[in-house]
Design a protein around this motif. Structure first.
Motif, PDB file in Angstrom:
ATOM      1  N   LEU A   1       0.830  -1.206   0.000  1.00 27.81           N
ATOM      2  CA  LEU A   1       0.000   0.000   0.000  1.00 27.81           C
ATOM      3  C   LEU A   1       0.868   1.260   0.000  1.00 27.81           C
ATOM      4  O   LEU A   1       0.550   2.244  -0.673  1.00 27.81           O
ATOM      5  CB  LEU A   1      -0.941  -0.007   1.206  1.00 27.81           C
ATOM      6  N   LYS A   2       1.974   1.211   0.709  1.00 33.27           N
ATOM      7  CA  LYS A   2       2.902   2.343   0.728  1.00 33.27           C
ATOM      8  C   LYS A   2       3.469   2.584  -0.671  1.00 33.27           C
ATOM      9  O   LYS A   2       3.556   3.733  -1.124  1.00 33.27           O
ATOM     10  CB  LYS A   2       4.032   2.077   1.731  1.00 33.27           C
ATOM     11  N   ARG A   3       3.823   1.499  -1.355  1.00 34.15           N
ATOM     12  CA  ARG A   3       4.327   1.621  -2.725  1.00 34.15           C
ATOM     13  C   ARG A   3       3.266   2.211  -3.657  1.00 34.15           C
ATOM     14  O   ARG A   3       3.588   2.851  -4.645  1.00 34.15           O
ATOM     15  CB  ARG A   3       4.777   0.263  -3.263  1.00 34.15           C
ATOM     16  N   CYS A   4       2.005   1.978  -3.316  1.00 31.17           N
ATOM     17  CA  CYS A   4       0.888   2.509  -4.116  1.00 31.17           C
ATOM     18  C   CYS A   4       0.470   3.900  -3.655  1.00 31.17           C
ATOM     19  O   CYS A   4      -0.584   4.400  -4.046  1.00 31.17           O
ATOM     20  CB  CYS A   4      -0.302   1.562  -4.048  1.00 31.17           C
ATOM     21  N   HIS A   5       1.284   4.488  -2.768  1.00 36.65           N
ATOM     22  CA  HIS A   5       1.078   5.853  -2.276  1.00 36.65           C
ATOM     23  C   HIS A   5      -0.204   6.027  -1.463  1.00 36.65           C
ATOM     24  O   HIS A   5      -0.807   7.091  -1.481  1.00 36.65           O
ATOM     25  CB  HIS A   5       1.107   6.857  -3.435  1.00 36.65           C
ATOM     26  N   VAL A   6      -0.601   4.971  -0.750  1.00 39.03           N
ATOM     27  CA  VAL A   6      -1.728   5.088   0.169  1.00 39.03           C
ATOM     28  C   VAL A   6      -1.215   5.779   1.420  1.00 39.03           C
ATOM     29  O   VAL A   6      -0.201   5.386   1.994  1.00 39.03           O
ATOM     30  CB  VAL A   6      -2.346   3.714   0.495  1.00 39.03           C
ATOM     31  N   ASP A   7      -1.917   6.827   1.820  1.00 39.31           N
ATOM     32  CA  ASP A   7      -1.509   7.665   2.947  1.00 39.31           C
ATOM     33  C   ASP A   7      -1.578   6.907   4.277  1.00 39.31           C
ATOM     34  O   ASP A   7      -2.521   6.158   4.538  1.00 39.31           O
ATOM     35  CB  ASP A   7      -2.428   8.896   2.987  1.00 39.31           C
TER      36      ASP A   7
END
Length: 124
Positions: free
Chosen positions: A99-105
């Motif tokens: 999720l971090k790689r997908c730019h989820v805050d």
């Protein structure tokens, strides 16, 4: 009993390992119950026997199953709650990293976790 999704981004051995953990948690697989042989399960699922062997090996490393040479692999529930908890947290970590790689805050993730923890458990 087991279902593999070949289009999934999750490796097949991880899918199999996860399903075995779920079945133990749900009580479908019981203490000292024998798992299908590597060859039988590979044939049933239409996958490489090495893939099943890898899933079994990973579960044996975590002491979720044990092997009796010449007889097969069996379920153990000794310390299973701790083992499954650790496995689930590892899966959670991987999911958060993706999720971090997908730019989820981070704040969005925190809100969702807090919402889930605030929900009443249906079996509580």
């Amino acid at each position: 009993m087991f279902e593999i999704k070949t289009q999934s981004r999750i490796p097949i051995f991880e899918q199999l390992k996860g399903q075995i953990l779920e079945y133990i948690t749900a009580g479908i697989l019981q203490e000292d119950e024998q798992l299908p042989s590597v060859r039988a399960l590979a044939s049933q699922l239409g996958i490489n026997p090495n893939t099943v062997a890898k899933a079994y090996h990973k579960l044996e490393e975590k002491q979720i199953i044990y092997k009796i040479p010449g007889k097969g692999c069996y379920i153990t529930t000794k310390h299973i709650d701790v083992l499954i908890r650790e496995e689930k947290l590892t899966q959670f970590d991987s999911c958060v990293k993706e999720l971090k790689r997908c730019h989820v805050d981070q704040k969005e993730l925190t809100r969702r976790v807090e919402r889930i923890y605030g929900e009443e458990e249906p079996y509580a």
